[in-house]
Design a protein around this motif. Structure first.
Motif, PDB file in Angstrom:
ATOM      1  N   GLN A  57       0.837  -1.187   0.000  1.00 43.51           N
ATOM      2  CA  GLN A  57       0.000   0.000   0.000  1.00 43.51           C
ATOM      3  C   GLN A  57       0.880   1.249   0.000  1.00 43.51           C
ATOM      4  OE1 GLN A  57      -3.195   0.050  -0.383  1.00 43.51           O
ATOM      5  NE2 GLN A  57      -3.757  -2.079   0.010  1.00 43.51           N
ATOM      6  N   THR A  64      -5.592   0.923  -0.987  1.00 48.20           N
ATOM      7  CA  THR A  64      -6.067   0.821  -2.363  1.00 48.20           C
ATOM      8  C   THR A  64      -6.548  -0.588  -2.674  1.00 48.20           C
ATOM      9  OG1 THR A  64      -4.496   2.521  -3.065  1.00 48.20           O
ATOM     10  CG2 THR A  64      -5.432   1.146  -4.783  1.00 48.20           C
ATOM     11  N   ASN A  93     -16.399   4.650  -4.382  1.00 44.07           N
ATOM     12  CA  ASN A  93     -15.449   5.484  -3.640  1.00 44.07           C
ATOM     13  C   ASN A  93     -16.139   6.517  -2.754  1.00 44.07           C
ATOM     14  OD1 ASN A  93     -12.852   4.476  -4.231  1.00 44.07           O
ATOM     15  ND2 ASN A  93     -12.864   5.445  -6.237  1.00 44.07           N
ATOM     16  N   TYR A 122     -11.088   2.601   1.807  1.00 45.79           N
ATOM     17  CA  TYR A 122     -10.324   2.176   0.640  1.00 45.79           C
ATOM     18  C   TYR A 122     -10.556   3.142  -0.515  1.00 45.79           C
ATOM     19  CZ  TYR A 122      -9.686  -2.315   2.983  1.00 45.79           C
ATOM     20  OH  TYR A 122      -9.350  -3.299   3.878  1.00 45.79           O
ATOM     21  N   THR A 123      -9.526   3.317  -1.309  1.00 40.33           N
ATOM     22  CA  THR A 123      -9.665   3.994  -2.593  1.00 40.33           C
ATOM     23  C   THR A 123      -9.650   2.922  -3.675  1.00 40.33           C
ATOM     24  OG1 THR A 123      -8.555   6.001  -1.828  1.00 40.33           O
ATOM     25  CG2 THR A 123      -8.639   5.632  -4.207  1.00 40.33           C
ATOM     26  N   TYR A 124     -10.704   2.891  -4.460  1.00 43.09           N
ATOM     27  CA  TYR A 124     -10.835   1.855  -5.480  1.00 43.09           C
ATOM     28  C   TYR A 124     -10.399   2.379  -6.843  1.00 43.09           C
ATOM     29  CZ  TYR A 124     -13.331  -1.170  -2.259  1.00 43.09           C
ATOM     30  OH  TYR A 124     -13.649  -1.982  -1.200  1.00 43.09           O
ATOM     31  N   GLN A 125      -9.500   1.636  -7.463  1.00 45.11           N
ATOM     32  CA  GLN A 125      -9.167   1.854  -8.862  1.00 45.11           C
ATOM     33  C   GLN A 125      -9.858   0.773  -9.685  1.00 45.11           C
ATOM     34  OE1 GLN A 125      -7.714   4.496  -9.864  1.00 45.11           O
ATOM     35  NE2 GLN A 125      -7.022   5.250  -7.863  1.00 45.11           N
TER      36      GLN A 125
END
Length: 311
Positions: A57, A64, A93, A122-125
């Motif tokens: 991370q 992430t 997000n 969490y940050t989602y890609q």
């Protein structure tokens, strides 16, 4: 097993063998539904074809996760699909577990902590994997919003893998057998993240995965073959949609030009990317770089092939 499900397994197993971790359902924020694994969003819950966490991370930021939508279509993935994926990213997000009691309690100066549903932020890609490629409009939109596009149809292992699955609606292979075959392939693979945020799968046909040098260059022969990334004595095949790779090369060139303007000396300037892979079953992370002259050579070859002048 449907072909679409088989494609999801292929994508997921490649990532896991490289060192990514599977995200398991917690029963609330991420849960198992009739359509498979689901993830909560601000407006609704969404099916997660492949949900993973990276090897490490980034410090000082939210953790992430990567959500990959897998599309087994006859036609190329179009703009509407990529627009939908962008909306999905925004929705998940912005999700937060809040109810009326929490909102009312927040109005009090002497309130107690009453949020009984703590969860890690969490940050989602997001990324899209396709068996049939992507339209030009889809590529342009994805590049603008940093949505990774994944395709394997020109990679050396792809035809053999598709023959195992079969051409019909249902895959002709059992799930465990498919996983074993994918594991053999992915043991020769790494994944890189370019300076544009694009995922780049690297496949080494000979020997184990290793990046013995700190610099690399890229080569291309014709439209029907994948690109080659060369690092020291190692060569890797990789594939990106045409607009995406053109954008990546141009972006990297501009990045180096800006460095030259800011730092006025005779140093050699580079564009970098991070590579993730496994060595002796342990995750490894390395930064490799390409210089301006090698980028110019790659761009020249790209233009020659695009104009039909390659020999």
């Amino acid at each position: 097993m449907k072909k679409g499900k088989a494609f999801e397994i292929i994508v997921k197993r490649i990532f896991i063998r490289i060192g990514f971790s599977e995200v398991y359902s917690d029963g609330l924020y991420v849960y198992n539904g009739t359509a498979g694994q689901m993830i909560q969003g601000l407006g609704n819950s969404h099916n997660a074809d492949v949900l993973l966490e990276p090897l490490v991370q980034t410090p000082f930021y939210s953790q992430t996760r990567l959500l990959i939508e897998c599309k087994d279509y006859k036609d190329k993935v179009g703009l509407n699909i990529v627009r939908g994926i962008l909306g999905l990213r925004e929705d998940i997000n912005h999700f937060e577990i809040v109810d009326n009691n929490i909102l009312q309690e927040r109005r009090k100066q002497n309130r107690k902590v009453i949020n009984n549903c703590p969860h890690a932020r969490y940050t989602y890609q997001v990324a899209i994997a396709s068996t049939s490629g992507f339209s030009t409009y889809a590529q342009e939109f994805a590049a603008t919003h940093r949505i990774s596009l994944i395709e394997f149809n020109k990679m050396p292992f792809w035809n053999k893998l598709m023959n195992l699955i079969g051409e019909k609606g249902d895959a002709d292979i059992e799930e465990e057998e498919l996983k074993k075959n994918v594991d053999k392939i992915s043991s020769h693979m790494a994944v890189a993240i370019t300076n544009m945020g694009q995922l780049l799968f690297l496949y080494c046909q000979s020997g184990m995965v290793d990046f013995p040098a700190d610099e690399y260059d890229i080569l291309w022969r014709n439209k029907n073959e994948p690109w080659t990334l060369r690092c020291g004595d190692k060569e890797y095949s990789f594939q990106l949609p045409e607009y995406i790779i053109e954008s990546w090369i141009n972006y990297s060139e501009n990045e180096i030009e800006m460095k030259k303007k800011v730092i006025e000396n005779k140093s050699t300037f580079f564009s970098n990317m991070i590579v993730y892979y496994c060595c002796d079953q342990k995750p490894v992370i390395k930064m490799i770089s390409i210089d301006f002259e090698k980028l110019k050579e790659a761009k020249k070859k790209l233009n020659e092939i695009a104009n039909g002048n390659d020999k």
